[in-house]
Design a protein around this motif. Structure first.
Motif, short mmCIF file in Angstrom:
data_model
loop_
_atom_site.label_atom_id
_atom_site.label_comp_id
_atom_site.label_asym_id
_atom_site.label_seq_id
_atom_site.Cartn_x
_atom_site.Cartn_y
_atom_site.Cartn_z
N ARG A 136 0.84 -1.20 0.00
CA ARG A 136 0.00 0.00 0.00
C ARG A 136 0.88 1.25 0.00
O ARG A 136 1.77 1.40 0.83
N ARG A 246 -5.71 -8.51 -5.55
CA ARG A 246 -6.81 -7.60 -5.18
C ARG A 246 -8.13 -8.38 -5.11
O ARG A 246 -8.96 -8.12 -4.24
N ALA A 249 -8.21 -10.26 -1.89
CA ALA A 249 -8.51 -9.36 -0.76
C ALA A 249 -10.01 -9.06 -0.72
O ALA A 249 -10.63 -9.08 0.35
N ALA A 250 -10.59 -8.81 -1.90
CA ALA A 250 -12.03 -8.52 -1.96
C ALA A 250 -12.82 -9.74 -1.47
O ALA A 250 -13.84 -9.60 -0.79
N ASP A 266 -9.19 -0.88 1.68
CA ASP A 266 -8.87 -0.99 0.25
C ASP A 266 -8.75 0.40 -0.36
O ASP A 266 -9.41 1.34 0.06
N GLU A 267 -7.87 0.52 -1.34
CA GLU A 267 -7.82 1.75 -2.14
C GLU A 267 -7.29 1.33 -3.50
O GLU A 267 -6.59 0.32 -3.62
N HIS A 270 -3.68 -0.56 -4.46
CA HIS A 270 -3.10 -1.35 -3.36
C HIS A 270 -2.85 -2.76 -3.90
O HIS A 270 -3.76 -3.35 -4.47
N TYR A 272 -1.52 -5.50 -2.12
CA TYR A 272 -1.60 -6.58 -1.13
C TYR A 272 -0.39 -7.53 -1.17
O TYR A 272 -0.53 -8.72 -1.39
N TYR A 275 -1.59 -9.88 3.26
CA TYR A 275 -2.95 -9.53 3.68
C TYR A 275 -2.95 -9.49 5.21
O TYR A 275 -2.92 -10.52 5.87
#
Ligand SMILES: *Cc1c(COP(=O)(O)O)cnc(C)c1O
Length: 362
Positions: A136, A246, A249-250, A266-267, A270, A272, A275
């Motif tokens: 990040r 990503r 992560a979602a 989250d942005e 990012h 990851y 995690y």
């Protein structure tokens, strides 16, 4: 089957035939160090990152030291950096004889808090070295107005949006667990300042441009042709890998993990690298995961400022409250490009069960 924290092999397995083809070509060429693959990788990485020059080196730690040396930072100088990071960040500063000055972190991003950085500037401050932690991006826009050269430790953030274009130089590691990795050690310096890149290029080979005249005290820190050949292939895969991270992560968020711990915010951009969630119940969750043979990790449990190697600076507990809190509360869960959904479901169900049992017991 035990679940690893990172399955590096799963990421490159399907590429093995292409890797071998490229290795074959290198072996047949007979050029094994600083050859055409290193040069091509340096150009391709520069184009990818949007910087004029990059220089391949032996690892991410050398990359940091070489940038500091190229800026002639050393004894009597101060460099501001986070303590909540891998030890190599501050170690590189100490290797030059300079003093690492630690800024606390923002509790949400886990990156340096620009206000605390500003508070720690003195007339000796020569550089700020933010880390783009866990993939990040650090808040560089808030650091730039300080008017002090920024060196980005981007070891954990190849491919993260907006990385490497702000600092005078940025450093990357290709240790096999990083987002862009080699099949062994490797590193890179990316520079927005071409003169600085040229100086690093000389320093990686004994301070020499032509191998006959030695202008500086440098070192030997080179990237191998075999590693560069693999890295060129992997650079083409990187965006797909980061997209897969990503998505993973979602998926953790969709599975309801956020009911039991604080998820990384989250942005866009990012990537990851790891995690990492936060919870005051870390011990219980870690124990339950380990019992279910699911690898997990807690990072920087002893943050850098409290490490024995820094005892001469006299830092005491309580000096960096947010850093120390994050050290106690962070928990990394399995994450890699292509992690199967079933594994993530198992992780979340173990966390759910441990949290429910814990809540009933207390
Ligand atoms: C991995 C890492 C390094 C060091 O890279 P090596 O290639 O292992 O020398 C430096 N800084 C950070 C933040 C890292 O994660």
């Amino acid at each position: 089957m035990p679940v690893p924290l990172v399955d590096v092999r799963a990421q490159y397995e399907r590429l093995i035939p292409q890797i071998l083809e490229r290795f074959q070509a290198v072996l047949e060429s007979g050029t094994l160090i600083l050859g055409p693959n290193v040069q091509a990788f340096e150009e391709e990485a520069a184009a990818y990152l949007g910087v004029p020059k990059t220089v391949g080196v032996a690892n991410g730690t050398d990359a940091l030291v070489l940038v500091l040396d190229a800026l002639e930072i050393g004894a009597g100088d101060e460099v501001i950096c986070p303590s909540f990071t891998f030890y190599a960040t501050a170690e590189a500063i100490m290797r030059t004889g300079a003093t690492p000055v630690f800024a606390d972190i923002d509790p949400v991003s886990l990156n340096v808090d620009p206000e605390d950085v500003a508070a720690k500037v003195t007339e000796r401050t020569r550089a700020i070295m933010p880390v783009h932690l866990f993939g990040r991006r650090a808040d560089l826009a808030a650091l730039t107005p300080l008017g002090i050269p920024i060196i980005e430790d981007a070891a954990q953030a190849f491919g993260a949006q907006g990385v490497a274009t702000t600092g005078v130089a940025s450093t990357f590691s290709f240790f096999p667990t990083k987002n862009l990795f080699a099949l062994g050690d490797g590193g890179l310096v990316a520079a927005t300042d071409e003169e600085l890149a040229e100086r690093v290029r000389m320093l990686r080979f004994h301070g020499s441009r032509d191998k006959k005249t030695f202008l500086y005290v440098g070192t030997n820190s080179r990237l191998d042709e075999l590693q560069a050949a693999a890295l060129r292939l992997f650079l083409g895969e990187l965006d797909g890998w980061n997209r897969a991270r990503r998505e993973a992560a979602a998926r953790y968020a969709e599975l309801g993990l956020g009911e039991f711990c604080e998820l990384p915010e989250d942005e866009p951009g990012h990537v990851y690298h790891m995690y990492v969630v936060r919870t005051p119940e870390r011990g219980r969750l870690a124990e339950a995961l380990s019992a279910a043979r699911i690898a997990n990790a807690s990072y920087y449990v002893t943050p850098t400022h409290l490490q024995p190697a820094l005892k001469q600076f006299g830092h005491e507990e309580g000096f960096l409250p947010e850093t120390e809190k994050a050290s106690r509360e962070n928990l990394a869960l399995p994450m890699w490009a292509g992690i199967p959904a079933e594994i993530q479901e198992r992780v979340v169900s173990v966390v759910r069960e441990a949290s429910t049992v814990g809540a009933a017991a207390s």
